[in-house]
Write a protein that holds these residues in place. Structure first.
Motif, short mmCIF file in Angstrom:
data_model
loop_
_atom_site.label_atom_id
_atom_site.label_comp_id
_atom_site.label_asym_id
_atom_site.label_seq_id
_atom_site.Cartn_x
_atom_site.Cartn_y
_atom_site.Cartn_z
N ASP A 1 -3.88 -53.36 -14.47
CA ASP A 1 -4.90 -53.37 -13.23
C ASP A 1 -6.38 -53.81 -13.68
N HIS A 2 -6.49 -54.15 -14.89
CA HIS A 2 -7.95 -54.49 -15.57
C HIS A 2 -7.92 -55.42 -16.55
N GLY A 3 -6.79 -56.18 -16.71
CA GLY A 3 -7.03 -57.28 -17.49
C GLY A 3 -7.06 -57.29 -18.98
N VAL A 4 -6.34 -56.01 -19.29
CA VAL A 4 -6.41 -55.76 -20.79
C VAL A 4 -5.01 -55.74 -21.01
N LEU A 5 -4.68 -55.76 -22.40
CA LEU A 5 -3.33 -55.86 -22.86
C LEU A 5 -3.09 -54.66 -23.84
N THR A 6 -1.69 -54.21 -23.92
CA THR A 6 -1.36 -53.16 -24.96
C THR A 6 -1.18 -53.93 -26.32
N VAL A 7 -1.07 -53.21 -27.47
CA VAL A 7 -0.93 -54.13 -28.75
C VAL A 7 0.25 -54.65 -28.57
N PRO A 8 1.44 -54.21 -28.41
CA PRO A 8 2.70 -55.11 -28.21
C PRO A 8 2.57 -56.34 -27.25
N GLU A 9 1.80 -56.04 -26.19
CA GLU A 9 1.83 -57.24 -25.24
C GLU A 9 0.61 -58.28 -25.97
N ALA A 10 -0.09 -57.99 -26.55
CA ALA A 10 -1.17 -58.83 -27.20
C ALA A 10 -0.53 -59.70 -28.41
N ALA A 11 0.26 -59.02 -29.04
CA ALA A 11 1.01 -59.42 -30.17
C ALA A 11 2.17 -60.48 -29.82
N GLN B 1 -9.75 -55.07 -39.26
CA GLN B 1 -10.95 -55.90 -39.99
C GLN B 1 -11.85 -56.38 -39.13
N GLY B 2 -11.83 -55.91 -37.90
CA GLY B 2 -12.98 -56.31 -36.94
C GLY B 2 -12.97 -57.90 -36.39
N LEU B 3 -11.87 -58.30 -36.38
CA LEU B 3 -11.72 -59.56 -36.22
C LEU B 3 -11.44 -59.82 -34.59
N LEU B 4 -10.93 -58.76 -33.94
CA LEU B 4 -10.62 -58.41 -32.67
C LEU B 4 -10.97 -57.15 -31.93
N PRO B 5 -11.83 -57.17 -30.90
CA PRO B 5 -12.38 -55.83 -30.59
C PRO B 5 -11.18 -55.07 -29.79
N PHE B 6 -11.00 -53.94 -29.58
CA PHE B 6 -10.27 -53.11 -29.13
C PHE B 6 -10.89 -51.97 -28.21
N TYR B 7 -10.32 -51.13 -27.50
CA TYR B 7 -10.64 -49.93 -26.64
C TYR B 7 -9.46 -49.05 -27.17
N GLN B 8 -10.12 -47.93 -27.47
CA GLN B 8 -9.23 -46.89 -27.88
C GLN B 8 -9.30 -45.80 -26.56
N VAL B 9 -8.22 -45.71 -25.91
CA VAL B 9 -8.42 -44.99 -24.56
C VAL B 9 -7.74 -43.52 -24.46
N ASP B 10 -7.31 -42.84 -25.61
CA ASP B 10 -6.95 -41.61 -25.74
C ASP B 10 -6.99 -40.99 -27.00
N THR C 1 0.50 -57.24 -37.91
CA THR C 1 -0.60 -58.21 -38.11
C THR C 1 -1.72 -57.92 -37.23
N LEU C 2 -1.33 -57.60 -35.99
CA LEU C 2 -2.46 -57.51 -34.64
C LEU C 2 -3.30 -56.40 -35.09
N ARG C 3 -2.47 -55.19 -35.48
CA ARG C 3 -3.58 -53.93 -35.94
C ARG C 3 -4.31 -54.16 -37.26
N ARG C 4 -3.83 -55.01 -38.25
CA ARG C 4 -4.74 -55.51 -39.13
C ARG C 4 -5.80 -56.02 -38.92
N ARG C 5 -5.68 -57.15 -38.00
CA ARG C 5 -6.91 -57.99 -37.39
C ARG C 5 -8.07 -56.93 -36.82
N MET C 6 -7.35 -56.05 -35.98
CA MET C 6 -8.36 -55.14 -35.27
C MET C 6 -9.04 -54.15 -36.60
N ARG D 1 1.70 -62.38 -27.16
CA ARG D 1 1.00 -63.45 -26.61
C ARG D 1 0.53 -64.45 -27.69
N LEU D 2 0.11 -63.76 -29.02
CA LEU D 2 -0.29 -64.24 -30.14
C LEU D 2 0.93 -64.70 -31.07
#
Length: 74
Positions: free
Chosen positions: A16-26, A42-51, A35-40, A28-29
């Motif tokens: 609904d809001h144009g955001v991706l889950t970690v598996p979806e983003a991985a 390291q501060g290379l990719l901002p994210f929202y923690q929703v719960d 690897t994606l969680r490591r980049r997150m 796409r990349l």
């Protein structure tokens, strides 16, 4: 495979809001979720923690910018 209510809620929010889950983003990349969680971390990719369970969502625009940058460096 059944999903938890948290996973379903995150997916609905993502859709609904144009955001991706970690598996979806991985996917796409074309990298692993680790690897994606490591980049997150390291501060290379901002994210929202929703719960409290640690579900993280990424803005699709941020993921696409990282993808464009990676393609431009090749």
């Amino acid at each position: 495979m059944p999903t938890s209510p948290t996973e379903r809620n995150a997916r609905e929010l993502a859709r609904d809001h144009g955001v991706l889950t970690v598996p979806e983003a991985a996917a796409r990349l074309t990298c692993s979720t680790q690897t994606l969680r490591r980049r997150m971390a390291q501060g290379l990719l901002p994210f929202y923690q929703v719960d409290d369970h640690g579900t993280r969502l990424l803005d699709a625009a941020d993921v696409d910018a990282l993808l464009r940058g990676r393609r431009g460096a090749a």
